[in-house]
Scaffold this motif. Sequence first.
Motif, mmCIF file in Angstrom:
data_model
loop_
_atom_site.group_PDB
_atom_site.id
_atom_site.type_symbol
_atom_site.label_atom_id
_atom_site.label_comp_id
_atom_site.label_asym_id
_atom_site.label_seq_id
_atom_site.Cartn_x
_atom_site.Cartn_y
_atom_site.Cartn_z
ATOM 1 N N ASP A 120 -11.450 1.146 -3.756
ATOM 2 C CA ASP A 120 -11.352 0.507 -2.532
ATOM 3 C C ASP A 120 -10.139 -0.048 -2.169
ATOM 4 N N LEU A 121 -9.151 0.022 -3.144
ATOM 5 C CA LEU A 121 -7.928 -0.602 -2.871
ATOM 6 C C LEU A 121 -6.720 0.502 -2.484
ATOM 7 N N PRO A 122 -5.800 -0.013 -1.432
ATOM 8 C CA PRO A 122 -4.878 0.917 -1.169
ATOM 9 C C PRO A 122 -3.797 1.320 -2.151
ATOM 10 N N LEU A 123 -3.384 2.574 -1.745
ATOM 11 C CA LEU A 123 -2.365 2.928 -3.009
ATOM 12 C C LEU A 123 -1.249 2.407 -2.775
ATOM 13 N N PRO A 124 -0.242 2.508 -3.380
ATOM 14 C CA PRO A 124 1.247 2.106 -3.153
ATOM 15 C C PRO A 124 1.636 2.753 -1.983
ATOM 16 N N VAL A 125 2.353 1.841 -1.134
ATOM 17 C CA VAL A 125 3.040 2.475 -0.001
ATOM 18 C C VAL A 125 4.215 1.675 0.430
ATOM 19 N N LYS A 126 5.330 2.547 0.990
ATOM 20 C CA LYS A 126 6.562 1.865 1.346
ATOM 21 C C LYS A 126 6.274 1.380 2.975
ATOM 22 N N MET A 127 6.491 0.116 3.163
ATOM 23 C CA MET A 127 6.038 -0.474 4.446
ATOM 24 C C MET A 127 7.081 -0.117 5.482
ATOM 25 N N SER A 128 8.228 0.605 5.382
ATOM 26 C CA SER A 128 9.054 1.125 6.427
ATOM 27 C C SER A 128 9.946 2.238 5.645
ATOM 28 N N GLY B 166 12.858 2.787 5.343
ATOM 29 C CA GLY B 166 14.123 2.266 4.691
ATOM 30 C C GLY B 166 13.937 1.569 3.317
ATOM 31 N N SER B 167 12.581 1.380 3.099
ATOM 32 C CA SER B 167 12.197 0.560 2.030
ATOM 33 C C SER B 167 12.527 1.420 0.735
ATOM 34 N N SER B 168 12.955 0.477 -0.253
ATOM 35 C CA SER B 168 13.108 1.193 -1.749
ATOM 36 C C SER B 168 11.816 0.906 -2.560
ATOM 37 N N GLY B 169 11.251 0.195 -2.192
ATOM 38 C CA GLY B 169 9.905 0.007 -3.079
ATOM 39 C C GLY B 169 8.511 0.150 -2.402
ATOM 40 N N PHE B 170 7.442 0.436 -3.211
ATOM 41 C CA PHE B 170 6.190 0.778 -2.995
ATOM 42 C C PHE B 170 5.388 -0.581 -3.417
ATOM 43 N N ASP B 171 4.778 -1.029 -2.283
ATOM 44 C CA ASP B 171 3.965 -2.386 -2.833
ATOM 45 C C ASP B 171 2.717 -2.209 -3.614
ATOM 46 N N LEU B 172 2.660 -2.865 -4.565
ATOM 47 C CA LEU B 172 1.600 -2.857 -5.409
ATOM 48 C C LEU B 172 0.414 -3.827 -4.920
ATOM 49 N N HIS B 173 -0.819 -3.647 -5.187
ATOM 50 C CA HIS B 173 -2.093 -4.519 -4.901
ATOM 51 C C HIS B 173 -2.476 -5.231 -6.048
ATOM 52 N N ALA B 174 -3.108 -6.461 -5.698
ATOM 53 C CA ALA B 174 -3.764 -6.929 -6.893
ATOM 54 C C ALA B 174 -4.967 -6.236 -6.952
ATOM 55 N N ALA B 175 -5.677 -6.228 -8.273
ATOM 56 C CA ALA B 175 -6.829 -5.391 -8.623
ATOM 57 C C ALA B 175 -7.860 -6.214 -9.120
ATOM 58 N N VAL B 176 -7.652 -7.702 -8.975
ATOM 59 C CA VAL B 176 -8.349 -8.685 -9.444
ATOM 60 C C VAL B 176 -9.885 -8.477 -9.094
ATOM 61 N N VAL B 177 -11.010 -9.057 -9.859
ATOM 62 C CA VAL B 177 -12.250 -8.853 -9.429
ATOM 63 C C VAL B 177 -12.511 -10.276 -8.554
ATOM 64 N N GLU B 178 -12.199 -11.170 -9.217
ATOM 65 C CA GLU B 178 -12.307 -12.575 -8.585
ATOM 66 C C GLU B 178 -10.970 -13.038 -8.274
#
Length: 159
Positions: free
Chosen positions: A26-34, A36-48
Amino acid sequence: MEKYRPVLGGTQLLDVKMIHMPGNEDLPLPVKMSTGSSGFDLHAAVVEPVELKPGQWKLIPTGIALSMPAELEAQVRPRSGLALKHGITVLNAPGTIDSDYRGEIGVILLNAGEESFRIQRGDRIAQLVFVQIPAVSLKVVESLDETSRGSGGFGHTGK
């Protein structure tokens, strides 16, 4: 589920394979927000939700694992907005993910701020930057070449 699209930043496109860890589809895969971005955003996979108190650090799962070419390293770096607004940073920044690691990527978040910070499932918590690693051969020699700096370090130039 959104389709992952690479964003070109260099001359050679290197394929990095990625999977969702079970239960995290259900979580998004890492993605560059623009573009020119260098990094791919990582998302928290916490249950609670996870509460980080001032001065506290915790390992936060991301729900993804990678397979990348041997000439790459992935670096986990802080998000500047979280650092500026809340004092949230990556404790071992940059965290290194070696090319032969196949486990889930985790982010050691530190609350260097003055207030508690709540991490919820899907929050963008860090960024992943890929760096090419040169082939290096370390050689033992009798002496090193001289420079104007010499062995000066850790504040040797003043304030």
